[in-house]
Write an enzyme that holds these catalytic residues in place. Structure first.
Site, PDB file in Angstrom:
ATOM      1  CE1 TYR A 194      -3.383  -2.772   0.834  1.00 60.50           C
ATOM      2  CE2 TYR A 194      -4.387  -0.871   1.269  1.00 60.50           C
ATOM      3  CZ  TYR A 194      -4.633  -2.172   0.910  1.00 60.50           C
ATOM      4  OH  TYR A 194      -5.616  -2.815   0.722  1.00 60.50           O
TER       5      TYR A 194
ATOM      6  CG  ASP B 219      -1.372 -20.813  -0.608  1.00 64.87           C
ATOM      7  OD1 ASP B 219      -0.575 -20.425   0.585  1.00 64.87           O
ATOM      8  OD2 ASP B 219      -0.800 -21.228  -1.390  1.00 64.87           O
TER       9      ASP B 219
ATOM     10  CG  ASP C 232      -7.864  -5.160   1.683  1.00 66.05           C
ATOM     11  OD1 ASP C 232      -8.825  -4.469   2.409  1.00 66.05           O
ATOM     12  OD2 ASP C 232      -8.085  -5.143   0.557  1.00 66.05           O
TER      13      ASP C 232
ATOM     14  CG  ASP D 208     -13.392  -7.468   2.442  1.00 67.17           C
ATOM     15  OD1 ASP D 208     -13.437  -6.734   3.391  1.00 67.17           O
ATOM     16  OD2 ASP D 208     -13.923  -7.090   1.221  1.00 67.17           O
TER      17      ASP D 208
HETATM   18  C1  IPM Z   1     -10.479  -1.601   4.072  1.00 60.45           C
HETATM   19  C2  IPM Z   1     -10.686  -1.057   2.560  1.00 60.45           C
HETATM   20  C3  IPM Z   1      -9.479  -0.020   2.136  1.00 60.45           C
HETATM   21  C4  IPM Z   1      -8.228  -0.982   2.212  1.00 60.45           C
HETATM   22  C5  IPM Z   1      -9.693   0.522   0.675  1.00 60.45           C
HETATM   23  C6  IPM Z   1     -10.940   1.334   0.739  1.00 60.45           C
HETATM   24  C7  IPM Z   1      -8.646   1.479   0.477  1.00 60.45           C
HETATM   25  O1  IPM Z   1     -10.822  -2.191   1.757  1.00 60.45           O
HETATM   26  O2  IPM Z   1     -10.414  -0.741   5.110  1.00 60.45           O
HETATM   27  O3  IPM Z   1     -10.487  -2.553   3.986  1.00 60.45           O
HETATM   28  O4  IPM Z   1      -7.813  -1.500   1.297  1.00 60.45           O
HETATM   29  O5  IPM Z   1      -7.567  -0.968   2.952  1.00 60.45           O
HETATM   30 MG    MG Z   2     -10.699  -4.222   2.711  1.00 61.09          MG
END
Ligand code: IPM
Ligand code: MG
Length: 367
Positions: free
Chosen positions: A142, A222, A246, A250
């Site tokens: 990032y 993985d 990240d 999710d």
């Molecule tokens: C998160 C989001 C952010 C990230 C985006 C919106 C830049 O997906 O906070 O997980 O990738 O960190």
């Molecule tokens: Mg995210």
């Protein structure tokens, strides 16, 4: 206690959900005799529109001057897939993380018994899953430089960089949590391919000795993605670099049955930021239908982590559980055939529960 909180609603559903979170903080403060001082700042697409900067200096000053930052969501479809858009709302979020030194993002994953049937996984796999994902937030792909394109535009590059210092501070934080939880730390990396991952692994191997009460487990990313689905209960504390974190958080969030339920805390050097892990859900903006519970649970994390007030946090969590058990929830998690509540109705219900919990004799604390 005086709680000085910066409120950053951001974009999309951000303002609606943050408003419910703000009301919850107010209800808790009333019940426990705290003084809540909130000031609002601009961030994201709305800040680009207003002042041409997704993280204005004024917002930065507001955050630095506050004990905690309460954040809604960022992002607007207008800026997606448009390379000519120039400055993007997400840059505001990244600038905020970097400038506030928020190097650790904590995302607790817990299950709610009343929602087990909503999980895409079979209930017996998910039931009782309770783990903490710790994502490094200010390093890796990032922020690594160089990042960009060759002159002819046909080659693009990102750089993954980590220093031992960056790795060590987040590993120590993760070991601390593992010590206070069930004593297991899983480091997720790709040490079979990446040089940065090998430095993570080497650093963890060195630190491991200092935390004899914690069992350290090493997992390739993985494999971790698979294990999250197959055996979510096998995790206690998971720690990983920025991009892996990240993606995996999710994935982890859907295990509980709704992305709309997961709170997060970003902690670090200057202040801490509390926000739901879901995005700005632009399709729902202004409709009063978005689930405010992840934001409300982020307020609980704020009481716990930023103000060290676990009793207040507990009251919020109990009120949220009551709303889920009573089915007073938004359309994303409502039981089939039941009426869905609006965003503000869920807020009303949670606040009324908080009032009931703090007014019961012996519950409220003296100011
Ligand atoms: C998160 C989001 C952010 C990230 C985006 C919106 C830049 O997906 O906070 O997980 O990738 O960190
Ligand atoms: Mg995210």
């Amino acid at each position: 206690m005086r709680l000085n909180i910066a409120l950053l609603p951001g974009d999309g559903i951000g303002p609606e959900i943050l408003e419910q979170g703000r009301r919850v903080i107010e209800a808790v403060c009333a019940g426990f005799g705290h003084v809540f001082e909130g000031s609002t700042g601009l961030v994201g697409a709305s800040a680009i529109e207003a002042v041409g900067d997704p993280y204005p200096q004024e917002t930065h000053r507001l955050c630095l001057a506050s004990d905690a930052v309460f954040f809604g969501a960022i992002g607007h479809p207008r800026y997606d897939n448009d390379p000519s858009a120039g400055v993007r709302p997400e840059q505001g979020l990244l600038a905020m993380r970097k400038r506030l030194g928020l190097y650790a993002n904590l995302r607790p994953v817990t299950t709610f018994p009343a929602l087990l049937q909503r999980s895409p996984l079979r209930s017996h796999l998910v039931e009782g899953a309770d783990f903490l994902c710790i994502r490094e937030l200010t390093g890796g792909l990032y922020f690594g430089r160089p990042q960009g394109r060759s002159e002819d535009g046909n080659t693009a590059y990102d750089t993954c960089v980590y220093t031992r210092g960056e790795i060590e501070r987040i590993l120590r934080l993760a070991y601390g949590y593992a010590q206070r939880r069930r004593g297991k730390l899983t480091l997720v990396d790709k040490a079979n391919v990446l040089a940065t991952s090998r430095l993570w692994r080497q650093t963890a191997r060195e630190l491991e000795r200092e935390y004899p009460g914690v069992e350290t487990e090493y997992l390739f990313v993985d494999n971790a993605a698979m294990r999250l689905i197959q055996a979510p209960r096998s995790f206690d504390v998971m720690v990983t670099e920025n991009m892996f974190g990240d993606i995996l958080t999710d994935e982890a969030s859907v295990i509980t049955g709704s992305l709309g339920l997961l709170p997060s805390a970003s902690v670090g050097l200057h202040t801490s930021v509390f926000e739901p892990i879901h995005g700005s859900y632009p399709q729902a903006a202004g409709k009063n239908i978005a689930n405010p519970l992840a934001t409300i649970l982020s307020a609980a994390l704020m009481f716990e982590y930023a103000f060290r007030l676990p009793e207040e946090a507990g009251v919020i969590r109990r009120a949220v559980e009551a709303s889920i058990e009573a089915g007073r929830v938004t359309e994303d998690i409502v039981a089939e055939g039941s009426r869905a509540c609006s965003t503000s109705e869920v807020g009303d219900f949670v606040c009324s529960q908080i009032r009931a919990l703090t007014q019961a004799p012996g519950k409220a604390k003296a100011p």
